[in-house]
Design an enzyme around this catalytic site. Structure first.
Site, PDB file in Angstrom:
ATOM      1  N   GLU A  12       0.805  -1.216   0.000  1.00  0.00           N
ATOM      2  CA  GLU A  12       0.000   0.000   0.000  1.00  0.00           C
ATOM      3  C   GLU A  12       0.841   1.271   0.000  1.00  0.00           C
ATOM      4  OE1 GLU A  12      -3.986  -1.618   2.305  1.00  0.00           O
ATOM      5  OE2 GLU A  12      -2.220  -1.100   3.491  1.00  0.00           O
ATOM      6  N   GLY A  78     -12.422  -3.871   2.284  1.00  0.00           N
ATOM      7  CA  GLY A  78     -13.472  -4.702   1.728  1.00  0.00           C
ATOM      8  C   GLY A  78     -14.769  -3.916   1.645  1.00  0.00           C
ATOM      9  N   VAL A 152     -12.508 -10.075   7.698  1.00  0.00           N
ATOM     10  CA  VAL A 152     -13.894 -10.536   7.605  1.00  0.00           C
ATOM     11  C   VAL A 152     -14.175 -11.046   6.201  1.00  0.00           C
ATOM     12  CG1 VAL A 152     -16.313  -9.899   7.854  1.00  0.00           C
ATOM     13  CG2 VAL A 152     -14.604  -8.890   9.374  1.00  0.00           C
ATOM     14  N   MET A 172      -8.868  -2.952   8.849  1.00  0.00           N
ATOM     15  CA  MET A 172      -8.293  -3.356  10.125  1.00  0.00           C
ATOM     16  C   MET A 172      -7.471  -2.265  10.828  1.00  0.00           C
ATOM     17  SD  MET A 172      -7.174  -7.263   9.096  1.00  0.00           S
ATOM     18  CE  MET A 172      -6.687  -7.694  10.767  1.00  0.00           C
ATOM     19  N   GLU A 173      -7.516  -1.017  10.351  1.00  0.00           N
ATOM     20  CA  GLU A 173      -6.663   0.013  10.947  1.00  0.00           C
ATOM     21  C   GLU A 173      -7.289   1.404  11.081  1.00  0.00           C
ATOM     22  OE1 GLU A 173      -4.577  -3.196   9.040  1.00  0.00           O
ATOM     23  OE2 GLU A 173      -5.597  -1.556   7.988  1.00  0.00           O
ATOM     24  N   ASP A 196     -12.303  -5.943  -2.706  1.00  0.00           N
ATOM     25  CA  ASP A 196     -13.106  -7.155  -2.871  1.00  0.00           C
ATOM     26  C   ASP A 196     -14.573  -6.800  -2.747  1.00  0.00           C
ATOM     27  OD1 ASP A 196     -13.983  -7.856   0.111  1.00  0.00           O
ATOM     28  OD2 ASP A 196     -11.872  -7.294   0.169  1.00  0.00           O
TER      29      ASP A 196
END
Length: 229
Positions: A12, A78, A152, A172-173, A196
């Site tokens: 990233e 996501g 997830v 997640m951050e 996704d």
């Protein structure tokens, strides 16, 4: 002005390092930071590493050690909003932690004692991101991003997060960085590229589209940096 740019994974931030080419490498706090000099601007770029603890540490280090005046979190997420397509960008107008649960004490999901469920990001930086996206003909949304220390992939869990928090994307951050920036009075912009879709095949899609989505998000950040003053 010193601007911090974070990504959770090396993929990233690699497009940013490839673009700027010349930078100083600084090791601190168990992490590596890349310092880029751009005239009257200094960039501090880092891979925070995955998860809320690592991202909080990296964001706090950028502000308290490197003196960053603004933070941009760049990366992938996501999608759980059915209107989002792979490759679309989303600005986290507000962020929450979907894995926080002290409901046994009568509090709602996502609530911390003496805290709040949602943390807002900076309106001026968000506006700039939208302007740059429009100029670049890039599809961008603005919505709610949910953060948790879990990847997830199940449709059922995504549907619960969407319903409970009215969330549009998950990662997640972001929310942990938002809490750090909120408490340290540092403007934050969270930009995520959708990597996704909202189905059950998250792991397959994520691996396939990670590189493309990261480049999409990084391209926007690079143009934002040019306009920030």
């Amino acid at each position: 002005m010193t601007i911090g740019i974070l990504g959770a994974m090396q993929e990233e931030i690699s497009p940013l390092l490839d673009h700027y080419k010349t930078y100083e490498t600084i090791a601190f706090g168990g992490n590596t930071f890349y310092k880029v000099s751009l005239g009257d601007k200094t960039l501090i770029i880092a891979c925070s590493r995955i998860g809320k603890v690592h991202s909080s540490l990296s964001a706090a280090t950028m502000i308290l050690y490197f003196g960053c005046n603004k933070i941009i979190f760049n990366g992938v997420a996501g999608g759980i909003n059915p209107n989002y397509k792979i490759g679309d960008l989303v600005i986290g107008e507000k962020l929450c932690q979907h894995d926080v649960d002290i409901t046994i004490f009568g509090h709602p999901f996502g609530y911390f004692s003496e805290g709040k469920i949602f943390t807002q990001t900076n309106e001026a930086l968000n506006k700039l991101a939208k302007e740059v996206a429009k100029e670049s003909n890039i599809t961008i949304h603005q919505g709610t991003i949910a953060t948790g220390d879990q990847f997830v992939s199940s449709k059922e869990r995504k549907e619960w997060i969407k319903k409970e928090f009215n969330a549009d994307a998950i990662e997640m951050e972001g929310a942990s960085v938002a809490v750090v920036c909120d408490n340290l009075n540092t403007p934050l912009c969270v930009i995520r590229a959708i990597s996704d879709n909202a189905g059950d095949e998250a792991l397959i899609s994520y691996e396939e589209f990670l590189e493309h989505s990261a480049k999409q998000s990084a391209a926007l950040v690079i143009k934002m940096i040019e306009k920030i003053n």
